[in-house]
Design an enzyme around this catalytic site. Structure first.
Site, short mmCIF file in Angstrom:
data_model
loop_
_atom_site.label_atom_id
_atom_site.label_comp_id
_atom_site.label_asym_id
_atom_site.label_seq_id
_atom_site.Cartn_x
_atom_site.Cartn_y
_atom_site.Cartn_z
CE1 TYR A 146 -3.61 2.62 0.63
CE2 TYR A 146 -2.32 3.31 2.54
CZ TYR A 146 -3.35 3.53 1.66
OH TYR A 146 -4.14 4.65 1.79
CG ASP A 241 5.76 3.90 0.75
OD1 ASP A 241 6.09 4.61 1.71
OD2 ASP A 241 4.57 3.71 0.41
CE LYS A 269 0.97 4.63 8.49
NZ LYS A 269 1.08 4.11 7.14
#
Ligand SMILES: *Cc1c(COP(=O)(O)O)cnc(C)c1O
Length: 432
Positions: A146, A241, A269
């Protein structure tokens, strides 16, 4: 005994009149598990309290950002100090330099960084940079990774022999998904075929080097090394990523853990200490293509927001301390071992996959799960029950069997051992 959810239910009813599905991000709606979402009132250290006054040991940790747990004194202090001077100027502040310096002085994989406000924005900008830098349009992603909700990444593998992806969301023009090639993880042959056909048209290959958004699909290091090799051969940029793995498995993320130099890296995050921050970085040469130096445009009204920078700085200063990641890993391993020992003794069909302070519970007897297709969808029925029992015991995970759990520094050995005992008891109940 089932916990009371009266207040959460009432709030959810109201929220459904205000927001689509009652939420501002879909997985929060508890659709993959039974019951209504818990409305959280506060968090402190490794605990959260819902509006009905129930306390939970929190392994969701806001989906990863809170590596120091909730309400960490240093992070709170950083935010409070920044707040004294206002919240946003749309002009440079020293706090951006401080966070940039802290990261770049310790991270040998990137020379320049640009702050944005979310992981999605970081990835979207990184993809544009890869395309602008190479002058190529196609990108490759992997099934089971994702990368946020940008158009070109909401793409799943096409049916049958189709090479190009089809959109996994309404509203994405087919012309966009046609530019994204989706491959299975950990599969050199599929990669080779793709490169033979399209090698010269591909701007970047993007991967979560530690795929942690669809279970925890740990890759063979050999596969990641192979990616590096073929990217160099074909003039393709290797894009890690690291929105989850960055500052999680090591200060400089999976690049550091595996010793692999990608061309572009994204963070999110943890980098914002619980406030909205994302970032992308690369060599000075590649980053020189970003506006205002170069012709790849990217901007943000709240980019480098001082309050968010202060939170990120306070958190990453803790992460940079000697022994931080060793401690995180040791406590997580002990937690995993306690459960695994019990499961092995009882012979339950249950595996825990983990790396650093990330873990994933799988109702499976496979020793390795490296591809999205290896996850048995039926196993999610077990997860649904497991989840309900865990809530009753005061243990909170992300509300889906495809989500991983996170251990923070606030999860002490004692807390983890107690949580592991509860998890074992829940498994006994489930398998009895
Ligand atoms: C969470 C995540 C994103 C998206 O970040 P947001 O801040 O939710 O936009 C992108 N990539 C990975 C690997 C992620 O885990």
């Amino acid at each position: 005994m089932a916990i009371s959810r009266q207040k959460s239910s009432e709030l959810f009813d109201r929220a459904k009149q205000l927001f689509p599905g009652g939420v501002n991000s879909p997985v929060r709606a508890f659709k993959s598990v039974d019951g209504v979402p818990l409305f959280i009132k506060k968090g402190d250290q490794c605990y959260i309290w819902d509006e009905d006054g129930n306390r939970f040991t929190d392994f969701c940790c806001s989906w990863g950002p809170l590596i120091l747990g909730h309400n960490h004194p240093e992070v709170r202090k950083g935010i409070e100090e920044a707040l004294q001077n206002g919240t946003s100027f749309g002009a440079p502040t020293e706090l951006e330099n401080k966070l940039g310096d802290l990261i770049l002085s310790r991270n040998p994989f990137i020379e320049k960084i640009r702050f944005v406000s979310s992981g999605t924005e970081a990835v979207m900008s990184g993809i544009r940079l890869a395309r602008g830098y190479t002058g190529r349009d196609k990108i490759v992603k992997f099934d089971g990774c994702y990368h946020g909700h940008a158009d070109s990444l909401l793409v799943k593998a096409g049916s049958g022999l189709a090479t190009f992806g089809t959109s996994s969301s309404a509203g994405v023009p087919e012309a966009f998904s046609q530019e994204t090639i989706v491959l299975p993880l950990n599969d050199k042959e599929a990669l080779n075929t793709c490169l033979e056909n399209y090698g010269k048209e591909i701007a970047c290959i993007i991967i979560e080097p530690i795929p942690a958004n669809n279970g925890l699909l740990l890759q063979d290091k050999d596969f990641l090394l192979y990616l590096r090799e073929v990217c160099t051969q074909h003039g393709i940029l290797l894009f890690f990523d690291e929105v989850i793995s960055g500052f999680r498995v090591a200060f400089s993320g999976a690049a550091e853990l595996y010793g692999i130099q990608p061309d572009i890296i994204t963070y999110g995050k943890i980098i914002g200490g619980g406030l909205p921050v994302g970032a992308y970085g690369a060599s000075a040469e590649i980053m020189g293509h970003i506006s205002p130096l170069g012709n790849v445009y990217q901007a943000g009204t709240l980019s480098g927001n001082p309050v968010a920078m202060a939170a990120g700085y306070a958190q990453l200063k803790e992460c940079a301390k000697e022994g931080f990641y060793e401690g995180q890993e040791a406590r997580t391993q002990a937690f995993v071992r306690q459960i695994t020992d019990h499961v092995t003794e009882k012979g339950y069909k249950f595996e825990i996959f983990s790396i650093g302070s990330i873990f994933w519970f799988a109702f499976s007897d496979l020793e390795a799960i490296r591809k999205a297709d290896d996850i048995d969808p039926d196993s999610m029925d077990h997860f649904r029950k497991f989840y309900g029992y865990l809530l009753d015991e005061g243990v909170y995970l992300g509300p889906s069997g495809y989500e991983v759990g996170f251990v923070s520094t606030a999860h002490t050995t004692e807390v983890l051992s107690e949580a592991a005992s509860k998890i074992c008891a829940v498994l006994d109940r489930l398998f009895s």
